[in-house]
Motif scaffolding. Structure first.
Motif, PDB file in Angstrom:
ATOM      1  N   TRP A 909       0.660  -1.235  -0.016  1.00  0.00           N
ATOM      2  CA  TRP A 909       0.146   0.096   0.083  1.00  0.00           C
ATOM      3  C   TRP A 909       0.796   1.180   0.063  1.00  0.00           C
ATOM      4  N   ALA A 910       1.852   1.097   0.813  1.00  0.00           N
ATOM      5  CA  ALA A 910       2.851   2.310   0.806  1.00  0.00           C
ATOM      6  C   ALA A 910       3.223   2.673  -0.946  1.00  0.00           C
ATOM      7  N   GLN A 911       3.666   1.576  -1.351  1.00  0.00           N
ATOM      8  CA  GLN A 911       4.210   1.703  -2.910  1.00  0.00           C
ATOM      9  C   GLN A 911       3.225   1.863  -3.802  1.00  0.00           C
ATOM     10  N   LYS A 912       2.011   1.823  -3.362  1.00  0.00           N
ATOM     11  CA  LYS A 912       0.800   1.823  -4.438  1.00  0.00           C
ATOM     12  C   LYS A 912       0.549   3.670  -4.219  1.00  0.00           C
ATOM     13  N   GLY A 913       0.753   4.049  -2.805  1.00  0.00           N
ATOM     14  CA  GLY A 913       0.560   5.502  -2.494  1.00  0.00           C
ATOM     15  C   GLY A 913       1.696   6.394  -3.193  1.00  0.00           C
ATOM     16  N   HIS A 914       2.884   5.998  -3.223  1.00  0.00           N
ATOM     17  CA  HIS A 914       3.903   6.588  -4.060  1.00  0.00           C
ATOM     18  C   HIS A 914       3.343   6.635  -5.484  1.00  0.00           C
ATOM     19  N   LEU A 915       3.055   5.751  -6.022  1.00  0.00           N
ATOM     20  CA  LEU A 915       2.636   5.683  -7.488  1.00  0.00           C
ATOM     21  C   LEU A 915       1.576   6.502  -7.754  1.00  0.00           C
ATOM     22  N   CYS A 916       0.533   6.683  -6.885  1.00  0.00           N
ATOM     23  CA  CYS A 916      -0.711   7.616  -7.158  1.00  0.00           C
ATOM     24  C   CYS A 916       0.027   9.044  -6.797  1.00  0.00           C
ATOM     25  N   TYR A 917       0.807   9.217  -5.917  1.00  0.00           N
ATOM     26  CA  TYR A 917       1.446  10.725  -5.600  1.00  0.00           C
ATOM     27  C   TYR A 917       2.050  11.285  -6.833  1.00  0.00           C
ATOM     28  N   LEU A 918       2.971  10.466  -7.451  1.00  0.00           N
ATOM     29  CA  LEU A 918       3.629  10.935  -8.720  1.00  0.00           C
ATOM     30  C   LEU A 918       2.608  10.860  -9.874  1.00  0.00           C
ATOM     31  N   LYS A 919       1.355  10.268 -10.008  1.00  0.00           N
ATOM     32  CA  LYS A 919       0.776  10.349 -10.965  1.00  0.00           C
ATOM     33  C   LYS A 919      -0.135  11.838 -10.831  1.00  0.00           C
ATOM     34  N   ARG A 920      -0.009  12.302  -9.381  1.00  0.00           N
ATOM     35  CA  ARG A 920      -0.781  13.300  -9.073  1.00  0.00           C
ATOM     36  C   ARG A 920      -2.167  12.958  -8.621  1.00  0.00           C
ATOM     37  N   ASP A 921      -2.426  11.817  -8.447  1.00  0.00           N
ATOM     38  CA  ASP A 921      -3.830  11.433  -8.097  1.00  0.00           C
ATOM     39  C   ASP A 921      -3.666  11.404  -6.388  1.00  0.00           C
ATOM     40  N   PHE A 922      -3.779  12.503  -6.056  1.00  0.00           N
ATOM     41  CA  PHE A 922      -3.643  12.789  -4.551  1.00  0.00           C
ATOM     42  C   PHE A 922      -4.939  12.080  -3.661  1.00  0.00           C
ATOM     43  N   GLY A 923      -6.049  11.894  -4.048  1.00  0.00           N
ATOM     44  CA  GLY A 923      -7.005  11.312  -3.708  1.00  0.00           C
ATOM     45  C   GLY A 923      -6.704   9.831  -3.209  1.00  0.00           C
ATOM     46  N   ALA A 925      -3.566   8.761  -3.320  1.00  0.00           N
ATOM     47  CA  ALA A 925      -2.379   8.496  -2.720  1.00  0.00           C
ATOM     48  C   ALA A 925      -2.583   8.701  -1.176  1.00  0.00           C
ATOM     49  N   LYS A 926      -3.600   9.595  -0.746  1.00  0.00           N
ATOM     50  CA  LYS A 926      -4.076   9.829   0.459  1.00  0.00           C
ATOM     51  C   LYS A 926      -4.787   8.433   0.988  1.00  0.00           C
ATOM     52  N   GLU A 927      -5.732   7.863   0.220  1.00  0.00           N
ATOM     53  CA  GLU A 927      -6.419   6.945   0.843  1.00  0.00           C
ATOM     54  C   GLU A 927      -5.167   5.313   1.056  1.00  0.00           C
ATOM     55  N   CYS A 928      -4.080   5.385   0.095  1.00  0.00           N
ATOM     56  CA  CYS A 928      -3.284   4.326   0.323  1.00  0.00           C
ATOM     57  C   CYS A 928      -2.363   4.658   1.351  1.00  0.00           C
ATOM     58  N   TYR A 929      -2.114   5.869   1.653  1.00  0.00           N
ATOM     59  CA  TYR A 929      -1.066   6.319   2.754  1.00  0.00           C
ATOM     60  C   TYR A 929      -1.723   6.071   4.141  1.00  0.00           C
ATOM     61  N   GLU A 930      -3.124   6.571   4.030  1.00  0.00           N
ATOM     62  CA  GLU A 930      -3.763   6.166   5.535  1.00  0.00           C
ATOM     63  C   GLU A 930      -3.867   4.931   5.747  1.00  0.00           C
ATOM     64  N   ARG A 931      -4.176   3.896   4.742  1.00  0.00           N
ATOM     65  CA  ARG A 931      -4.021   2.729   4.940  1.00  0.00           C
ATOM     66  C   ARG A 931      -3.030   2.014   5.310  1.00  0.00           C
ATOM     67  N   THR A 932      -1.907   2.663   4.900  1.00  0.00           N
ATOM     68  CA  THR A 932      -0.655   2.071   5.475  1.00  0.00           C
ATOM     69  C   THR A 932      -0.061   2.303   6.970  1.00  0.00           C
ATOM     70  N   ILE A 933      -0.582   3.684   6.990  1.00  0.00           N
ATOM     71  CA  ILE A 933      -0.332   4.026   8.660  1.00  0.00           C
ATOM     72  C   ILE A 933      -1.280   3.123   9.663  1.00  0.00           C
ATOM     73  N   SER A 934      -2.230   2.478   9.080  1.00  0.00           N
ATOM     74  CA  SER A 934      -3.376   2.069   9.839  1.00  0.00           C
ATOM     75  C   SER A 934      -2.990   0.629  10.343  1.00  0.00           C
ATOM     76  N   ARG A 948       4.666  12.864   2.515  1.00  0.00           N
ATOM     77  CA  ARG A 948       3.883  12.927   1.288  1.00  0.00           C
ATOM     78  C   ARG A 948       2.200  13.087   1.760  1.00  0.00           C
ATOM     79  N   LEU A 949       1.917  12.217   2.717  1.00  0.00           N
ATOM     80  CA  LEU A 949       0.481  12.102   3.295  1.00  0.00           C
ATOM     81  C   LEU A 949       0.339  13.885   4.075  1.00  0.00           C
ATOM     82  N   GLY A 950       1.229  14.207   4.494  1.00  0.00           N
ATOM     83  CA  GLY A 950       1.243  15.431   5.425  1.00  0.00           C
ATOM     84  C   GLY A 950       1.127  16.565   4.208  1.00  0.00           C
ATOM     85  N   SER A 951       1.905  16.459   3.159  1.00  0.00           N
ATOM     86  CA  SER A 951       1.807  17.327   2.039  1.00  0.00           C
ATOM     87  C   SER A 951       0.327  17.420   1.470  1.00  0.00           C
TER      88      SER A 951
END
Length: 1050
Positions: A909-923, A925-934, A948-951
């Motif tokens: 999920w962290a890697q998937k979040g990075h991919l969405c972040y680089l694609k500027r799919d911030f929504g 990325a946010k979902e993946c990052y929140e799932r990662t820290i959960s 990246r989640l903070g940004s």
């Protein structure tokens, strides 16, 4: 005198052919002299023995017997009997005979003859003398051969221990081997221990059976020579074979059972996991233990063979071409005496037939590994079929066909009919009626075969007609799970292993020493600094002299007039000259001036003319006076320059800053941080390795090579440095150097799984499949040992009622086969664990150093080695490499598969979040990052997840959540960016005090970040309306100036 039974001249029926490799040119026969000096301990064998003699026999021929000798009261008999035989490469006593046949010595008791009766003799004991030292470079040796008692009757049971001894000396006038034969030849020893888990049809009742095994030894030319193992002993279920136990001679004419044991040669066994054959995995352990205590056939026989240099070359070539050697097994009914009128020919054809013909395939490839001289293991037995044997081993026909005269198959028809007998002949019937019917069918089949024309076993007709019989007859081995225990040993390794010292020397040669530094301005600067220091020390000394003469002049005493100063100067000069201090000061200053001449003016030769000398002295004088004034001004200045404050950044922080810059693709800043780390400590190996890995990321291979070589020069035995030097050597196509690096790493640390795996990948790249397989095989063995050790920790904890578990990381180790993909449990979470293989362990190492070329090769092996499809770890690693290449579509595809396989893995999920972040799919990325820290367990790169989640929270104006996320990042690993995020969030929340504190922390970690200065300026503007002390207003002015300069940031 009567010759004792069993001592008449005879030849072994199972004797091997002549030498396995005949020399190209005939050599004269060499006499081998045998001297029996004396016997000891005869009284322990028989207390009333009085007169004995000794028979000497070799290769089935009695060489002679000594004269009758009285036995002394202490049991000693002095024979001093000498005899000899001739050894010739082409003769009956060849080098092969010397290797595998011992001298047989029989001590015979001479009984007192009665009236009118012949003198009687009775064998008392036997001993054997191994002649192998003659093939190991010795021309003479002396041994004390154990003497074993001969049983007086078949019912007598004797202890296997020797009760006496014979002192024997063996010598030759010249070596049996020439210098070339000794240097380039070899000795091959093959030990057949036993066959386990044999078919139920093998019963101790019924007709006697001869259980045999045979294989061929490659020799010079096209011909091969068979090695036959006969007379295997069928043992019923019971206790396991003892370990260690002695190996036995392949002899049939020994009367003392103990003399069959080869001196100082034992079967020692060992852990199943350390074996080289099959059935050596953890899941096979229970089957092996059970089979070793069940019905089995035991040989425990060793056969030796001398290989001349040509045969050694053929052996090495044959293993490279056909890695498997066929070892055939069968059983044959032993002919018994019959009172019927059946013709001898028919009886022989009926009795002398082979049944249960099977074959085991021995993988000989490990013998091509440098330094390997021995393989031992279990090898499964399969049904013998010509087509399958030819496909795997290129053998044209069965080995038993060449040995039919030795095993009693005189006719080709009996060979063919015996080998193709249906299984009904081999399997005993339950009732006599079934036996009768099957015997009739067997005879009909034999009759049909005998009427047919003679055909070879490999002919297509025989193969097609009898393939069913062959498969069914030998299928019993497959159904029973039969396996052979064998050992194949060489006196010298086929591929010599480089010594560690040689590898270390080669590595040092490949890392060129640094050339001496040319003269630079740094040397001149040091010379000028030394001159300043010398001038300062002399000035201080002169000032001390002045104070002693005139005292200290205080400021409130007024200014001294000029005349007084001149008088004081005259007195000071007089004092310095009269005391010799002036001369001492001048000498102290002379060396500093010479250094300036050499380093500053680079003048080391004489002047060509007086004018050049005067011009140089004038220039030098002016320069020295100017530098003296500079030094005196520094000395007399009121305030010395304050030293630069020490840096607050630690090594760990610099590495983190560099890693942040790499991820953010600010490679210039990342390079600066790596260079700062190296500058702090140039003798730290890890700093150089990290810098080299960063250069590999930028594809600056030559620069990376310099970094890795610098690390290796600091410690030539550093395994990671050796591996990285090998990797960059491959990238630069310096394959010879790469081989040295990888081999040195494996030699220095033989238990390193990654080293063996990378070596295998390198050899595969070179199309050296045999060396690659050997390296992977060694890695596999290490993996099993590591997994067993890791597995024992939680098992022990569970046994004690504890709750310890293996760590979440995959316990990666070498194993190229699918059977090595063993899962490792995770510690109390739902985090699925991928199968553990050597290739994923190598991928983990290679990803850290950005060696993408090797990562792809390792992942290709991982894809082929796994059963049930690729694992989550495979897809995750492939996604990371795709992300580095900016192949976002491929990365997305891999991560989709990884989520499907293991949706509870935070790294996915962290890697998937990075991919969405680089694609500027911030929504997304946010979902993946929140799932990662959960998840209960953190991902490997939580620092960037928080950043990246903070940004994203800041972009969406969720400042409270942004602040908490950045604070988590600061707690985990603080950096300028994490504190900057906290400062921005606090500023937006109008928490100016906390914002200023956070930005101050960020500025302390990196005072060159423009965004930090900009927000500090904004904070100053926010509080500018409030009254403030002057110092604060000054700071505000500075910040305002910086703000106007950096306004484009916002």
């Amino acid at each position: 005198m009567e010759v004792p039974a069993g001592l008449s001249a005879r030849k072994e029926s199972s004797a091997l052919p002549t030498a396995a490799a005949l020399p190209s040119e005939s050599q004269p026969a060499t006499p081998v002299q045998i001297t029996v000096l004396k016997a000891q301990g005869l009284k322990t064998i028989k207390s009333n023995v009085s007169v004995t003699l000794v028979h000497v026999e070799y290769n089935g021929v009695i060489l002679g017997e000594s004269s009758k000798t009285d036995v002394l009261p202490n049991g000693t008999a002095n024979y001093n009997f000498m005899t000899s035989f001739e050894s010739s490469p082409n003769g009956p006593n060849s080098l092969d005979d010397i290797a595998q046949k011992p001298v047989l010595l029989t001590v015979v008791e001479v009984l007192q003859k009665e009236k009118k009766q012949k003198e009687k003799t009775v064998p008392l004991g036997q001993a054997v003398v191994d002649l192998l030292p003659l093939l190991q470079g010795q021309c003479s040796f002396k041994v004390s051969a154990p003497l074993y008692a001969v049983p007086t009757s078949a019912l007598e049971s004797l202890h296997p221990e020797a009760k006496g001894g014979l002192e024997v000396a063996v010598c030759t006038k010249e070596p049996l081997l020439s210098a070339r034969q000794f240097a380039d030849g070899n000795l091959l020893s093959i030990t057949l221990e036993a066959a386990y888990s044999i078919p139920e049809a093998f019963a101790a009742t019924g007709p006697l059976q001869n259980y045999m095994a045979c294989l061929q030894v490659p020799a010079a030319g096209e011909k091969e020579f068979p090695l036959l193992f006969k007379n295997g002993i069928l043992k019923l279920a019971g206790e396991k074979e003892p370990l260690p136990r002695p190996k036995k001679w392949p002899l049939a004419n020994i009367m003392a059972p103990g003399a069959l044991s080869i001196p100082n040669s034992f079967i020692v066994g060992g852990p199943y996991e350390d074996e080289d054959g099959e059935l050596n995995k953890r899941e096979d352990r229970e089957f092996r233990i059970q089979a070793e205590s069940m019905k089995r056939i035991v040989w425990d026989t060793e056969r030796r063979c001398y290989l001349d240099p040509a045969a050694v070359a053929v052996l090495q070539k044959r293993i490279a071409e056909c890695r498997y050697w066929p070892v055939e097994v069968c059983r044959m009914s032993v002919a018994s005496s019959s009172k019927g009128k059946t013709s001898k020919a028919d009886k022989g054809d009926e009795d002398k037939q082979l049944f249960c013909h099977g074959v085991a395939y021995v993988n000989m490839v490990p013998l091509l590994c440098p330094g390997v001289k021995q393989i031992r293991g279990a090898f499964r037995v399969f049904a013998y079929q010509d087509s399958e044997v030819f496909e795997k081993t290129k053998s044209q026909h069965s080995v038993f066909r060449d040995l039919r005269t030795q095993i009693g198959l005189p006719k080709e028809e009996s060979w063919a009919s015996g080998i193709t007998t249906p299984p009904s002949r081999a399997v005993p019937s339950k009732t006599q009626k079934e036996d009768k019917e099957k015997l009739t069918r067997d005879k009909d089949s034999n009759r049909r075969m005998s009427n047919a024309p003679k055909i070879q076993l490999s002919d297509a007709t025989v193969e097609t007609e009898n393939v069913t019989y062959l498969s069914l007859d030998g299928q019993q081995y497959v159904e029973a799970g039969t396996f052979l225990m064998m050992e194949i040993k060489l006196d010298k390794a086929l591929v010599p292993k480089r010594l560690r010292e040689e590898l270390t020397r080669r590595v040092k040669q490949m890392i060129p020493p640094r050339a001496p530094l040319p003269p630079r301005t740094a040397g001149a600067k040091k010379a000028v600094e030394d001159y300043h220091n010398r001038v300062t020390s002399i000035a201080v000394a002169i000032l001390s002299e002045y104070h002693e003469l005139f005292g200290k002049q205080l400021p409130d005493q007024g200014v001294i007039d000029h005349q007084t100063l001149e008088e004081q100067k005259r007195q000071l000069n007089f004092e310095l000259n009269s005391s010799g201090k002036y001369f001492a000061f001048k000498e102290q200053l002379k060396y500093a001036v010479v250094k300036i001449v050499r380093e500053k003016y680079l003048k080391t030769t004489a002047f060509e003319s007086q004018e050049q000398l005067q011009a140089f002295l004038s220039e030098l004088y002016v320069y020295l006076v100017d530098q003296m004034h500079i030094a005196l001004n520094q000395l007399l200045s009121e305030e010395a320059a304050s030293p630069a404050p020490p840096s607050r950044t630690t090594e760990e922080q610099l590495w983190l800053f560099a890693h942040e810059a790499e991820v953010n693709k600010d490679y210039k800043l990342a390079s600066l941080y790596h260079q700062q780390r190296v500058a702090q400590d140039q003798h730290n190996i890890q700093y150089w390795l990290d810098y080299g890995a960063f250069c590999l990321l930028l594809e600056e291979t030559t620069k990376a090579q310099e970094c890795f070589q610098q690390a290796l020069s600091l410690d030539p035995h550093h395994i990671q440095s050796l591996l990285l030097c090998g990797i960059v050597a491959v990238m630069l196509q310096h394959y010879e150097e790469a081989e040295i690096f990888f081999e040195d790493a494996c030699c220095l640390e033989p238990s390193n799984i990654v080293a063996w795996t990378l070596s295998g990948l390198f050899y595969e790249l070179q199309n050296d499949n045999i060396q690659a397989e050997i390296a992977f095989r060694e890695a596999k063995k290490l993996l099993r040992a590591e997994l067993a050790k890791e597995r024992s920790i939680p098992e022990a904890a569970e046994g004690e009622g504890g709750k310890k578990h293996i760590s979440a990381g995959c316990v990666r180790s070498p194993s190229p086969g699918p059977e090595e993909c063993l899962p490792a449990p995770s510690p109390g979470s739902a985090l699925g664990q991928s199968p553990c293989t050597i290739f994923m362990k190598a991928v983990e190492f290679l990803m850290k150093v950005n060696a993408i070329q090797f990562v792809h090769r390792a992942l290709a092996h991982e894809l082929l080695s796994l059963q049930g499809g690729p694992s989550c770890a495979y897809y995750l690693a492939l996604a990371q490499t795709s992300l580095l290449r900016e192949d976002l579509s491929k990365c997305e595809e891999c991560l989709r598969e990884a989520v499907r396989i293991d949706c509870m893995n935070p790294n996915v999920w962290a890697q998937k979040g990075h991919l969405c972040y680089l694609k500027r799919d911030f929504g997304g990325a946010k979902e993946c990052y929140e799932r990662t820290i959960s998840f209960l367990e953190d991902a490997a790169d939580m620092h960037f997840v928080y950043l990246r989640l903070g940004s994203i929270y800041l972009e969406e104006k969720e400042y409270g959540r942004a602040k908490q996320t950045y604070l988590l990042a600061c707690k985990n690993s603080a950096s300028c960016l994490t504190w900057l995020g906290v400062g921005i969030a606090c500023y937006r929340l109008e928490e100016m005090v906390e914002a200023e504190d956070a930005l101050s922390e960020a500025n302390a970690l990196n005072n060159t970040n423009a965004e930090v200065w900009g927000y500090l300026a904004l904070i100053c503007l926010q509080v500018s309306a409030q009254p403030a002390p002057p110092t604060s207003r000054t700071e505000q002015g500075v910040c305002w100036h910086l703000f106007t300069s950096l306004r484009n940031v916002f």
